[in-house]
Design an enzyme around this catalytic site. Structure first.
Site, PDB file in Angstrom:
ATOM      1  N   SER A 122      41.798  47.424  43.775  1.00 52.08           N
ATOM      2  CA  SER A 122      41.772  48.856  44.109  1.00 52.08           C
ATOM      3  C   SER A 122      41.174  49.109  45.473  1.00 52.08           C
ATOM      4  O   SER A 122      41.319  50.197  46.018  1.00 52.08           O
ATOM      5  CB  SER A 122      40.876  49.605  43.114  1.00 52.08           C
ATOM      6  OG  SER A 122      41.309  49.438  41.808  1.00 52.08           O
ATOM      7  N   HIS A 146      49.251  47.226  44.804  1.00 51.12           N
ATOM      8  CA  HIS A 146      48.331  48.071  44.046  1.00 51.12           C
ATOM      9  C   HIS A 146      49.098  49.070  43.183  1.00 51.12           C
ATOM     10  O   HIS A 146      49.594  50.079  43.677  1.00 51.12           O
ATOM     11  CB  HIS A 146      47.401  48.801  45.046  1.00 51.12           C
ATOM     12  CG  HIS A 146      46.341  49.622  44.417  1.00 51.12           C
ATOM     13  ND1 HIS A 146      45.736  50.679  45.060  1.00 51.12           N
ATOM     14  CD2 HIS A 146      45.760  49.564  43.202  1.00 51.12           C
ATOM     15  CE1 HIS A 146      44.828  51.222  44.272  1.00 51.12           C
ATOM     16  NE2 HIS A 146      44.829  50.567  43.131  1.00 51.12           N
ATOM     17  N   GLU A 158      50.940  50.865  46.113  1.00 49.72           N
ATOM     18  CA  GLU A 158      50.439  50.772  47.493  1.00 49.72           C
ATOM     19  C   GLU A 158      50.644  49.316  47.927  1.00 49.72           C
ATOM     20  O   GLU A 158      50.170  48.406  47.231  1.00 49.72           O
ATOM     21  CB  GLU A 158      48.934  51.107  47.511  1.00 49.72           C
ATOM     22  CG  GLU A 158      48.520  52.242  48.404  1.00 49.72           C
ATOM     23  CD  GLU A 158      47.009  52.556  48.320  1.00 49.72           C
ATOM     24  OE1 GLU A 158      46.306  52.069  47.417  1.00 49.72           O
ATOM     25  OE2 GLU A 158      46.540  53.295  49.189  1.00 49.72           O
ATOM     26  N   ASN A 196      42.079  55.083  47.036  1.00 51.65           N
ATOM     27  CA  ASN A 196      40.682  55.145  46.598  1.00 51.65           C
ATOM     28  C   ASN A 196      39.714  55.553  47.699  1.00 51.65           C
ATOM     29  O   ASN A 196      38.596  55.975  47.412  1.00 51.65           O
ATOM     30  CB  ASN A 196      40.272  53.831  45.937  1.00 51.65           C
ATOM     31  CG  ASN A 196      40.851  53.772  44.540  1.00 51.65           C
ATOM     32  OD1 ASN A 196      40.705  54.710  43.771  1.00 51.65           O
ATOM     33  ND2 ASN A 196      41.551  52.694  44.223  1.00 51.65           N
TER      34      ASN A 196
HETATM   35  P1  NAD Z   1      40.098  45.879  32.696  1.00 52.59           P
HETATM   36  O1  NAD Z   1      38.633  45.770  32.525  1.00 52.59           O
HETATM   37  O2  NAD Z   1      40.886  46.760  31.773  1.00 52.59           O
HETATM   38  O3  NAD Z   1      40.776  44.420  32.593  1.00 52.59           O
HETATM   39  C1  NAD Z   1      40.337  43.298  33.325  1.00 52.59           C
HETATM   40  C2  NAD Z   1      40.745  42.060  32.537  1.00 52.59           C
HETATM   41  O4  NAD Z   1      40.486  40.907  33.342  1.00 52.59           O
HETATM   42  C3  NAD Z   1      39.972  41.894  31.229  1.00 52.59           C
HETATM   43  O5  NAD Z   1      40.888  41.729  30.163  1.00 52.59           O
HETATM   44  C4  NAD Z   1      39.140  40.633  31.462  1.00 52.59           C
HETATM   45  O6  NAD Z   1      39.004  39.863  30.275  1.00 52.59           O
HETATM   46  C5  NAD Z   1      39.966  39.890  32.506  1.00 52.59           C
HETATM   47  N1  NAD Z   1      39.210  38.981  33.370  1.00 52.59           N
HETATM   48  C6  NAD Z   1      38.033  39.222  33.990  1.00 52.59           C
HETATM   49  N2  NAD Z   1      37.697  38.167  34.763  1.00 52.59           N
HETATM   50  C7  NAD Z   1      38.690  37.241  34.614  1.00 52.59           C
HETATM   51  C8  NAD Z   1      38.945  35.965  35.167  1.00 52.59           C
HETATM   52  N3  NAD Z   1      38.078  35.404  36.022  1.00 52.59           N
HETATM   53  N4  NAD Z   1      40.070  35.322  34.817  1.00 52.59           N
HETATM   54  C9  NAD Z   1      40.950  35.883  33.946  1.00 52.59           C
HETATM   55  N5  NAD Z   1      40.779  37.091  33.380  1.00 52.59           N
HETATM   56  C10 NAD Z   1      39.666  37.773  33.724  1.00 52.59           C
HETATM   57  O7  NAD Z   1      40.338  46.273  34.223  1.00 52.59           O
HETATM   58  P2  NAD Z   1      41.617  47.002  34.873  1.00 52.59           P
HETATM   59  O8  NAD Z   1      41.408  48.466  34.828  1.00 52.59           O
HETATM   60  O9  NAD Z   1      42.860  46.409  34.297  1.00 52.59           O
HETATM   61  O10 NAD Z   1      41.451  46.556  36.407  1.00 52.59           O
HETATM   62  C11 NAD Z   1      41.891  45.300  36.849  1.00 52.59           C
HETATM   63  C12 NAD Z   1      42.072  45.324  38.344  1.00 52.59           C
HETATM   64  O11 NAD Z   1      42.999  46.359  38.686  1.00 52.59           O
HETATM   65  C13 NAD Z   1      40.793  45.625  39.139  1.00 52.59           C
HETATM   66  O12 NAD Z   1      40.848  44.920  40.350  1.00 52.59           O
HETATM   67  C14 NAD Z   1      40.900  47.128  39.355  1.00 52.59           C
HETATM   68  O13 NAD Z   1      40.154  47.555  40.470  1.00 52.59           O
HETATM   69  C15 NAD Z   1      42.392  47.272  39.590  1.00 52.59           C
HETATM   70  N6  NAD Z   1      42.938  48.609  39.332  1.00 52.59           N
HETATM   71  C16 NAD Z   1      42.463  49.376  38.303  1.00 52.59           C
HETATM   72  C17 NAD Z   1      43.013  50.638  38.085  1.00 52.59           C
HETATM   73  C18 NAD Z   1      42.542  51.510  36.954  1.00 52.59           C
HETATM   74  O14 NAD Z   1      42.851  52.713  36.948  1.00 52.59           O
HETATM   75  N7  NAD Z   1      41.815  50.981  35.976  1.00 52.59           N
HETATM   76  C19 NAD Z   1      44.051  51.094  38.908  1.00 52.59           C
HETATM   77  C20 NAD Z   1      44.541  50.275  39.927  1.00 52.59           C
HETATM   78  C21 NAD Z   1      43.960  49.037  40.141  1.00 52.59           C
END
Ligand code: NAD
Length: 290
Positions: A122, A146, A158, A196
């Site tokens: 993000s 993204h 993005e 963001n």
């Molecule tokens: P989340 O917490 O729902 O999921 C993250 C997952 O990654 C979890 O299932 C966890 O078990 C797994 N994980 C953590 N470390 C790991 C590793 N080393 N190897 C393998 N798996 C691992 O988080 P999310 O909301 O899905 O966000 C994930 C990414 O996407 C982040 O970088 C976040 O900034 C980005 N993002 C989030 C959003 C949002 O609205 N939540 C939007 C766009 C981008």
């Protein structure tokens, strides 16, 4: 242009990775999703079944199409099971060092540099993540891709090149996003990119407004919804994104833009410390347990 991509490997089966795998599969791609925590894989599988069954009920998809899409998704307990993927999208925790460790490993696993290693970060610098991948040829295939939450619904991707990302990889990322039914828009590699950089300080400010007693959360959200025509208020949106992710993004903005005005609000940090992360834990600013 995206015809060269047949199988995507998705790392992280959380809100974003699960959604990316689902949209990949409904767009006709094979999708292997890996997570370090097996419980996340089980949750993602159950959600895929639920959402695709609902799409059939609502007649947005035939039973055959839904079954075919579900059949194209596999759930991997080992990173090695991503072998054979021709495109990787990383969607793990928003932590620069953890992402860099992963990209160093991926660069060693995927020695064919035509395999693109995309990150769904993000806010973290693509250039910084790419440094973990080794030489210039390997860094050239690292790109920000993204997606937005919920991935099956939100149209935007993005596309963010790092300093070393090749034009060809940017063009292929754009083509793949379009093949997945998305609208790709380009942003440059500055902390938070566009989305963001603009959104997260507003969310953080809503926490300050709450902390300073300007209004209660319901009123803050109600005012922003009615006054700005937002579909959801900033505090509800923070719960939806994940308060831990919001805090991580604020830290990246503060460090990356070298300005303390981007520091996470103490109220946001307090909820994260308490494990109240939003929808994903059932409670954040608001309570979803009922
Ligand atoms: P989340 O917490 O729902 O999921 C993250 C997952 O990654 C979890 O299932 C966890 O078990 C797994 N994980 C953590 N470390 C790991 C590793 N080393 N190897 C393998 N798996 C691992 O988080 P999310 O909301 O899905 O966000 C994930 C990414 O996407 C982040 O970088 C976040 O900034 C980005 N993002 C989030 C959003 C949002 O609205 N939540 C939007 C766009 C981008």
């Amino acid at each position: 242009m995206a015809a060269d991509v047949k199988k995507i490997g998705v790392i992280g089966a959380g809100q974003m990775g699960g959604g990316i795998a689902q949209v990949g599969a409904t767009s006709g791609l094979e999708a292997v999703v890996y997570d370090a925590h097996p419980a996340s894989l089980d949750k993602a599988r159950a959600l895929h079944e639920k959402l695709l069954n609902r799409a059939v009920e609502k007649e947005r998809m035939t039973r055959e199409e839904a079954d075919a899409a579900l059949g194209r998704i596999s759930y991997a307990k080992s990173l090695d099971d991503l072998a054979g993927s021709d495109w990787i999208v990383e969607a793990i925790i928003e932590d620069a060092q953890i992402k860099k460790d992963l990209f160093a490993r991926l660069a060693g696993m995927f020695t064919d540099t035509s395999v693109v290693l995309a990150t769904n970060t993000s806010s973290i610098s693509i250039t910084e993540i790419a440094t973990a991948a080794g030489d210039d040829a390997s860094q050239a295939r690292i790109v920000g891709m993204h997606f937005f939450n919920p991935v099956p619904i939100m149209k935007l991707v993005e596309v963010i090149p790092g300093l070393a990302t090749s034009d060809e990889v940017v063009a292929r990322t754009t083509a793949l996003a379009e093949a997945m039914g998305k609208t790709p828009l380009r942003a440059n590699d500055r902390a938070g990119f566009v989305s963001n950089r603009v959104l997260m300080p507003m969310i953080n400010e809503a926490f300050y407004a709450w902390m300073e007693g300007v209004a209660e959360p319901e009123a803050i959200d109600g005012i922003m919804k009615l006054g700005c025509n937002f579909p959801m208020g900033p505090l509800r949106l923070a719960d939806f994104i994940g308060l831990d992710t919001c805090e991580h993004i604020m830290n990246v903005l503060a460090d990356g833009l070298n300005n303390d005005r981007y520091r996470a609000c103490p109220k946001l940090k307090q909820l994260v410390t308490a494990g109240r992360l939003g929808d994903k834990t059932g409670r954040g600013v608001f309570d979803y347990s009922k």
